[in-house]
Design a protein around this motif. Structure first.
Motif, short mmCIF file in Angstrom:
data_model
loop_
_atom_site.label_atom_id
_atom_site.label_comp_id
_atom_site.label_asym_id
_atom_site.label_seq_id
_atom_site.Cartn_x
_atom_site.Cartn_y
_atom_site.Cartn_z
N GLU A 17 42.47 40.19 31.53
CA GLU A 17 42.68 39.02 30.66
C GLU A 17 43.99 39.15 29.90
O GLU A 17 44.63 40.20 29.90
CB GLU A 17 41.53 38.88 29.64
N CYS A 18 44.36 38.08 29.24
CA CYS A 18 45.43 37.99 28.25
C CYS A 18 46.75 38.59 28.70
O CYS A 18 47.32 39.45 28.03
CB CYS A 18 44.99 38.63 26.93
N CYS A 59 41.94 39.53 23.04
CA CYS A 59 43.28 38.97 23.12
C CYS A 59 44.19 39.69 22.15
O CYS A 59 43.74 40.38 21.24
CB CYS A 59 43.28 37.46 22.83
N ASP A 103 39.67 34.71 24.08
CA ASP A 103 41.03 34.23 24.29
C ASP A 103 41.76 33.91 22.98
O ASP A 103 41.14 33.50 22.00
CB ASP A 103 40.94 32.98 25.16
N ASN A 148 38.50 29.43 25.13
CA ASN A 148 39.48 29.81 26.13
C ASN A 148 40.65 28.84 26.14
O ASN A 148 40.66 27.83 25.43
CB ASN A 148 38.84 29.84 27.53
N ASP A 198 39.73 28.47 32.41
CA ASP A 198 39.78 29.75 31.69
C ASP A 198 41.10 29.81 30.92
O ASP A 198 41.50 28.84 30.32
CB ASP A 198 39.59 30.90 32.67
N THR A 240 41.48 34.62 35.65
CA THR A 240 41.06 34.52 34.26
C THR A 240 42.12 33.94 33.31
O THR A 240 41.76 33.25 32.35
CB THR A 240 40.64 35.89 33.72
N SER A 257 39.11 38.89 37.51
CA SER A 257 37.90 39.60 37.10
C SER A 257 37.08 40.04 38.31
O SER A 257 37.11 39.40 39.36
CB SER A 257 37.05 38.67 36.21
#
Length: 293
Positions: A17-18, A59, A103, A148, A198, A240, A257
């Motif tokens: 993520e991020c 995040c 997020d 998100n 997302d 994601t 993911s």
């Protein structure tokens, strides 16, 4: 739209993520939320460093003073460049046995927005929060299951925000100080046809790029009407988030993911959890830095 897709890192993140591009360092940071760590990738040298974090991390944003501002399961904090917590700033507004931060990003006014998720998924129990430059953390919106897709238009007139399981993409009008008005629905996603919205980023033309979880693609969305104007398929089903990077900000990095996927699903999509890059003819926007503290 012409593009080229590259497989960048076989990181096999549990929940990548991020992605976050540092213009100053010319490197990409990204997270694994569930095997909690900050990853640092230098595309020039190929170096990939991993900094473990003590709890789930949803995040982070770059700080003007150095290091990061980050949202973990239990709250928001400052971190140094190796992911060590240096100061706690505020608590998750919801019970941490049912919620964690997810997020978020720094806005054009240098404040840090971070939303959480409601893990039982039995109601819209999540919230969107903002840490201001005086280090006050407060709830800005609710009626969400999973926060998100936070992004800001290049003209600073709009904030975008998605609720993944509800398949909703919203926008909020912003005043000259960046204060949001009432949210509007920009697009409703059909899970079966599209996947779910997302993480996201905005390009220099103001178009919104969204990773469609369970949709196996990244899409470019018209900010005026919510129409999908470009779609780029990926070799994974569960992307994601996206972030523009590279020297010219024309590389769209994509995290993915492998969380809760079966052996059969992973056999079909063996690169799940890896990092990808899409070379585009359009540039993104440099990420602002948090200016508080």
């Amino acid at each position: 739209m012409k593009y080229s897709l590259r497989h960048v890192l076989a990181v096999q993140a549990e929940l990548g993520e991020c992605p976050l591009w540092s213009v100053k360092e010319q490197v990409l940071y990204f997270l694994d939320i569930l095997a909690p760590a900050i990853h640092r990738y230098d595309p020039q040298s190929g170096d990939h460093d991993v900094f473990p974090v003590e709890q789930h991390i949803g995040c982070l944003g770059l700080r003007a003073a150095g290091g990061f501002v980050a949202a973990l399961r239990s709250g928001v904090c400052f971190m140094d460049a190796q992911g060590r917590i240096t100061r706690w700033l505020g608590e998750n507004p919801d019970p941490t046995d049912k919620s964690r931060f997810n997020d978020g990003r720094v806005d054009p006014w240098g404040r840090f927005w971070c939303g959480n998720l409601w893990q039982p998924q039995d109601r819209n129990g999540a919230h969107l929060c903002r840490l201001d430059n005086q280090l006050n953390l407060r709830v800005m919106a609710g009626d969400i299951k999973i926060s998100n897709g936070l992004a800001f238009s290049p003209d600073r007139r709009w904030m975008y925000h998605s609720d993944t399981p509800n398949g909703m993409l919203y926008r909020y009008p912003l005043d000259s100080e960046g204060e949001p008005g009432a949210r509007e629905v920009l697009r409703r996603f059909d899970d079966a046809a599209d996947g779910l919205p997302d993480g996201a980023a905005v390009d220099v033309e103001g178009y919104y790029w969204s990773a469609l979880y369970a949709g196996g693609k990244v899409v470019r969305i018209d900010p005026a009407n919510g129409d999908i104007v470009a779609s780029i398929p990926l070799p994974v089903r569960w992307p994601t988030m996206v972030a523009f990077g590279g020297a010219d900000l024309k590389t769209l990095y994509v995290t993915s993911s492998r969380e809760d996927r079966s052996a059969q699903e992973l056999a079909r999509y063996p690169q799940s959890g890896d990092l990808f890059a899409i070379d585009l003819p359009i540039a993104g926007i440099a990420e602002p830095q948090f200016t508080g503290g």
